[in-house]
Scaffold this motif. Structure first.
Motif, short mmCIF file in Angstrom:
data_model
loop_
_atom_site.label_atom_id
_atom_site.label_comp_id
_atom_site.label_asym_id
_atom_site.label_seq_id
_atom_site.Cartn_x
_atom_site.Cartn_y
_atom_site.Cartn_z
N LYS A 1 7.99 3.78 6.44
CA LYS A 1 7.56 4.71 7.48
C LYS A 1 8.09 4.30 8.84
N VAL A 2 8.07 2.99 9.13
CA VAL A 2 8.56 2.51 10.42
C VAL A 2 10.05 2.80 10.56
N ILE A 3 10.82 2.57 9.49
CA ILE A 3 12.25 2.84 9.54
C ILE A 3 12.52 4.33 9.70
N GLU A 4 11.73 5.15 9.03
CA GLU A 4 11.88 6.60 9.16
C GLU A 4 11.61 7.02 10.61
N ASN A 5 10.56 6.48 11.23
CA ASN A 5 10.25 6.82 12.62
C ASN A 5 11.36 6.36 13.56
N LEU A 6 11.89 5.16 13.31
CA LEU A 6 12.96 4.64 14.16
C LEU A 6 14.21 5.51 14.03
N ALA A 7 14.53 5.89 12.80
CA ALA A 7 15.71 6.74 12.59
C ALA A 7 15.55 8.08 13.29
N ASN A 8 14.35 8.65 13.20
CA ASN A 8 14.10 9.93 13.86
C ASN A 8 14.17 9.80 15.38
N ALA A 9 13.63 8.71 15.91
CA ALA A 9 13.62 8.51 17.35
C ALA A 9 15.02 8.35 17.91
N ALA B 1 6.76 -11.43 3.41
CA ALA B 1 6.95 -12.06 4.71
C ALA B 1 8.20 -11.52 5.40
N GLN B 2 9.26 -11.29 4.64
CA GLN B 2 10.48 -10.75 5.21
C GLN B 2 10.26 -9.32 5.71
N LEU B 3 9.48 -8.55 4.97
CA LEU B 3 9.17 -7.19 5.40
C LEU B 3 8.39 -7.20 6.71
N ALA B 4 7.48 -8.15 6.85
CA ALA B 4 6.70 -8.24 8.08
C ALA B 4 7.61 -8.48 9.28
N ILE B 5 8.63 -9.33 9.11
CA ILE B 5 9.57 -9.59 10.19
C ILE B 5 10.38 -8.34 10.50
N CYS B 6 10.82 -7.65 9.45
CA CYS B 6 11.60 -6.42 9.64
C CYS B 6 10.79 -5.36 10.37
N ILE B 7 9.52 -5.23 10.03
CA ILE B 7 8.66 -4.25 10.69
C ILE B 7 8.53 -4.60 12.18
N ASN B 8 8.39 -5.88 12.48
CA ASN B 8 8.27 -6.30 13.87
C ASN B 8 9.56 -6.00 14.65
#
Length: 257
Positions: A197-205, A235-242
């Motif tokens: 969801k975060v990547i989708e929002n970033l791509a849209n923005a 843990a890697q996903l958490a870093i990517c989300i940040n």
């Protein structure tokens, strides 16, 4: 007969441009995170810090980088505070020491978003900042963040399907490790969906594709100082989300005057 001894300046001038770049990479080294986002509680490398480090290294090694920007797209999207103007540019950077036959040209895309007139400046700043980071391999630590493999997969046909890819098709972490010891890596499904969801929002923005945003975030995440200690995919996903949240926050910051 006394042999002539080259001065430091003469030695520098006798180097090829590629050799000068290699020396500049060693001179720059890690750049500390001097910026902070108190709202989302993270630190980042500011544009000013990266530019200062690169400027010093270029001066020491006798070359310069000349930027040029081509506008790819411009559009307006509705936001909470009115319309957001988004600009996508392609930064074209010519690295030169005055010898035409040795010039090196590189490219880096950039996107900027602003409710006013500063989207263009933000896009150019973004392209330049991340070109410098990639060219000079700038991280915030001495250890190589790529020494730890990532098992975060890349979704396929995401946009065509319009749904998030299923974990068993594109994130085979559990299948790859199901026969290993009790220390096997596991994926938190909720975290995975949050990442999508975060990547989708970033791509849209930014007005780019999911795949482009996904790749950029993962590349940046591997340069975070806590990546080497992220032993699980969760843990890697958490870093990517940040990192993705950081990019969103940077896109909303005022452009430099």
């Amino acid at each position: 007969m006394v042999e002539a001894v080259e001065t430091p300046k003469e030695k520098r001038e006798n180097l090829s441009l590629a050799e000068k770049l290699n020396r500049a990479i060693a001179d720059i080294g890690p750049v500390k995170k001097d910026g902070s986002n108190n709202y989302q509680n993270y630190r980042f490398q500011s544009e000013a810090a990266i530019k200062a480090a690169v400027k010093k290294a270029m001066s020491l090694n006798g070359f310069s980088i000349i930027p040029k920007y081509e506008v790819l797209h411009q559009r307006d999207v509705p936001g909470r505070k009115g319309n957001n103007h988004i600009v996508d540019v392609m930064g074209i950077f010519t690295i030169t020491d005055g010898r035409k036959d040795q010039e090196i040209v590189g490219q880096m895309p950039g996107s900027g978003m602003d409710t006013g007139e500063k989207a263009m400046a933000k896009a150019c700043t973004s392209a330049q900042k991340y070109f410098y980071k990639q060219l000079f391999n700038i991280s915030d630590q001495d250890d190589d963040p790529d020494a730890t493999d990532s098992d975060i997969g890349t979704p396929t046909n995401y946009q065509q399907q319009g749904t998030y890819p299923q974990q068993q098709n594109n994130y085979p972490v559990q299948n790859n490790y199901q026969n290993q010891s009790q220390n096997q890596q596991t994926v938190n499904n909720a975290r995975m969906q949050t990442y999508h969801k975060v990547i989708e929002n970033l791509a849209n923005a930014l007005g780019t594709t999911y795949e482009t945003a996904d790749g950029s975030v993962k590349s940046m995440a591997k340069k975070e100082n806590n990546w080497a200690n992220a032993k699980t995919v969760d843990a890697q996903l958490a870093i990517c989300i940040n990192v993705a949240n950081q990019l969103m926050a940077e896109a909303s910051q005022p452009a430099p005057q």
